[in-house]
Design a protein around this motif. Sequence first.
Motif, short mmCIF file in Angstrom:
data_model
loop_
_atom_site.label_atom_id
_atom_site.label_comp_id
_atom_site.label_asym_id
_atom_site.label_seq_id
_atom_site.Cartn_x
_atom_site.Cartn_y
_atom_site.Cartn_z
N LEU A 1 62.83 20.31 37.27
CA LEU A 1 63.65 19.52 38.18
C LEU A 1 64.74 20.38 38.82
O LEU A 1 64.96 20.33 40.04
CB LEU A 1 64.27 18.35 37.43
N PHE A 2 65.40 21.20 38.02
CA PHE A 2 66.43 22.09 38.56
C PHE A 2 65.84 23.14 39.50
O PHE A 2 66.45 23.49 40.52
CB PHE A 2 67.19 22.79 37.44
N ASN A 3 64.64 23.63 39.19
CA ASN A 3 63.99 24.59 40.08
C ASN A 3 63.61 23.94 41.40
O ASN A 3 63.68 24.56 42.46
CB ASN A 3 62.76 25.19 39.42
N LEU B 1 64.66 23.35 47.26
CA LEU B 1 65.03 22.58 48.44
C LEU B 1 66.38 22.99 49.01
O LEU B 1 66.56 23.00 50.23
CB LEU B 1 65.05 21.09 48.10
N LYS B 2 67.33 23.32 48.16
CA LYS B 2 68.70 23.58 48.61
C LYS B 2 69.10 25.05 48.55
O LYS B 2 70.27 25.36 48.73
CB LYS B 2 69.70 22.79 47.74
N ALA C 1 62.78 30.60 42.96
CA ALA C 1 62.64 29.25 42.41
C ALA C 1 61.17 28.85 42.33
O ALA C 1 60.74 28.24 41.35
CB ALA C 1 63.42 28.25 43.26
N LEU C 2 60.40 29.20 43.33
CA LEU C 2 58.97 28.88 43.32
C LEU C 2 58.25 29.63 42.21
O LEU C 2 57.41 29.06 41.50
CB LEU C 2 58.36 29.21 44.68
#
Length: 89
Positions: A18-20, A25-26, A36-37
């Motif tokens: 969820l944090f990733n 997105l941000k 992040a991906l």
Amino acid sequence: MIGIALQIAMACVALALLFNGWRLLKGPALGDRIVALDTMVINAIALIVLVGMIGGTATFFEVALLLAMVGFVSTIAYCKFILRGDIVE
């Protein structure tokens, strides 16, 4: 006792996913989104391994290995595309 630990581990990995997703997105920069991906792929591998441990089947471990190989190659290809604009030289 192991079952409870596996459930807690699944919750922690799901929270990390969820944090990733939020960072994906941000993210302020494109590099943050790439990292992040890649981290999401690693967390997905961990989640698949945990599901395999809970279910007691070895098929999930093979799926996790295939996802690790595809995730690594796709991250390298995406970074190369961002840097050069072309994947195949």
